[in-house]
Design a protein around this motif. Structure first.
Motif, mmCIF file in Angstrom:
data_model
loop_
_atom_site.group_PDB
_atom_site.id
_atom_site.type_symbol
_atom_site.label_atom_id
_atom_site.label_comp_id
_atom_site.label_asym_id
_atom_site.label_seq_id
_atom_site.Cartn_x
_atom_site.Cartn_y
_atom_site.Cartn_z
ATOM 1 N N GLY A 1 41.644 41.614 48.630
ATOM 2 C CA GLY A 1 42.337 42.079 47.437
ATOM 3 C C GLY A 1 42.001 43.489 47.017
ATOM 4 O O GLY A 1 42.380 43.920 45.932
ATOM 5 N N ARG B 1 47.155 46.784 45.168
ATOM 6 C CA ARG B 1 47.378 45.849 44.068
ATOM 7 C C ARG B 1 47.860 46.512 42.786
ATOM 8 O O ARG B 1 48.271 45.823 41.854
ATOM 9 C CB ARG B 1 46.086 45.072 43.768
ATOM 10 N N THR C 1 51.092 40.522 47.846
ATOM 11 C CA THR C 1 50.545 39.762 46.721
ATOM 12 C C THR C 1 50.878 40.399 45.388
ATOM 13 O O THR C 1 51.285 39.713 44.434
ATOM 14 C CB THR C 1 49.015 39.627 46.877
ATOM 15 N N ALA C 2 50.738 41.714 45.291
ATOM 16 C CA ALA C 2 50.994 42.400 44.019
ATOM 17 C C ALA C 2 52.437 42.234 43.580
ATOM 18 O O ALA C 2 52.724 42.049 42.390
ATOM 19 C CB ALA C 2 50.651 43.885 44.144
#
Length: 241
Positions: A62, A88, A108-109
């Motif tokens: 991450g 992110r 993911t972001a």
């Protein structure tokens, strides 16, 4: 973002400072292929117009962890570059774009905070590639470890509306296995949005590259098959010329 012609894009996935290709996205399954700068330079010399760089540690943890290796690639090459893994925040993306990266890849972001796509695109139009990684037909995040319940086609439409310049679609079920591609998901995505689809996952031979082009992809990212010498970059480019 547009592609003037179908592109074959070599992947340089970096883990612990080395080029690694994972099997089905599983951490610990990777085979190492040496120094990232040497790999990137080799693909450029072979005729690559774009490089696909992924910080695998960043994708899993991450936070960007291989910024130094990616920076050295940017310094050593003069072709288009798209970068993903651990991006992110708007600040992460802006830093890379100002550093000379052409496209930032958000996975993911984008799922957790969709508005980030619009924020970055407002300042850097066409620069955001949203990564839709699918396992068993479901979008997965956090380095392909967590399901989201999202359908790739529905998600692609949402991100196109938010200003994404392209969709990177990775079929995790066949990623890194060199067992052949699955064209139907790519065909469905290409038919559903007006922005380019960049396909990834499962390429074993030149015929797979041609099939993805014929399914409507604007480009294909190839990793393991190139590193293992199944075909050359030039052979793939000639097949789709």
């Amino acid at each position: 973002m547009t592609f003037d012609a179908f592109e074959v894009v070599p992947a340089v996935d970096v883990q612990d400072g080395e080029v690694v290709q994972l099997v089905a996205g599983e951490r610990g399954t990777g085979r190492q292929y040496g120094d990232p700068v040497e790999a990137a330079t080799r693909w450029v010399e072979a005729g690559a117009e774009t490089l696909h760089l992924v910080d695998l540690d960043g994708a899993f943890e991450g936070a960007r962890a291989n910024a130094d290796a990616i920076g050295r690639i940017l310094d050593a090459t003069d072709v288009g570059v798209q970068v993903g893994g651990g991006i992110r925040t708007v600040e992460d993306a802006t830093d890379l774009l100002e550093r000379g990266v052409d496209r930032v890849i958000l996975g993911t972001a984008a799922v957790e905070t969709p508005e980030i796509v619009g924020e970055i695109s407002a300042e850097h139009p066409g620069s955001v590639v949203v990564s839709l990684d699918a396992k068993d037909g479901e979008v997965v995040v956090e380095g392909w470890t967590e399901g989201t319940g999202l359908d790739p086609v529905e998600a692609a439409g949402r991100y196109a509306d938010l200003g994404a310049g392209a969709i990177l679609f990775t079929n995790v079920d066949v990623e890194g296995q060199q067992t052949g591609v699955r064209t139907e998901p790519v065909r469905e995505l290409a038919a559903s949005v007006d922005i380019p689809i960049i396909a990834s996952g499962g390429v074993a031979d030149v015929e797979d590259v041609v099939e993805l082009r014929d399914a409507g992809a604007a480009a294909v990212v190839v990793g393991t098959a190139l590193y293992e010498g199944n075909f050359t970059l030039e052979e793939a480019q000639q097949a789709v010329a």
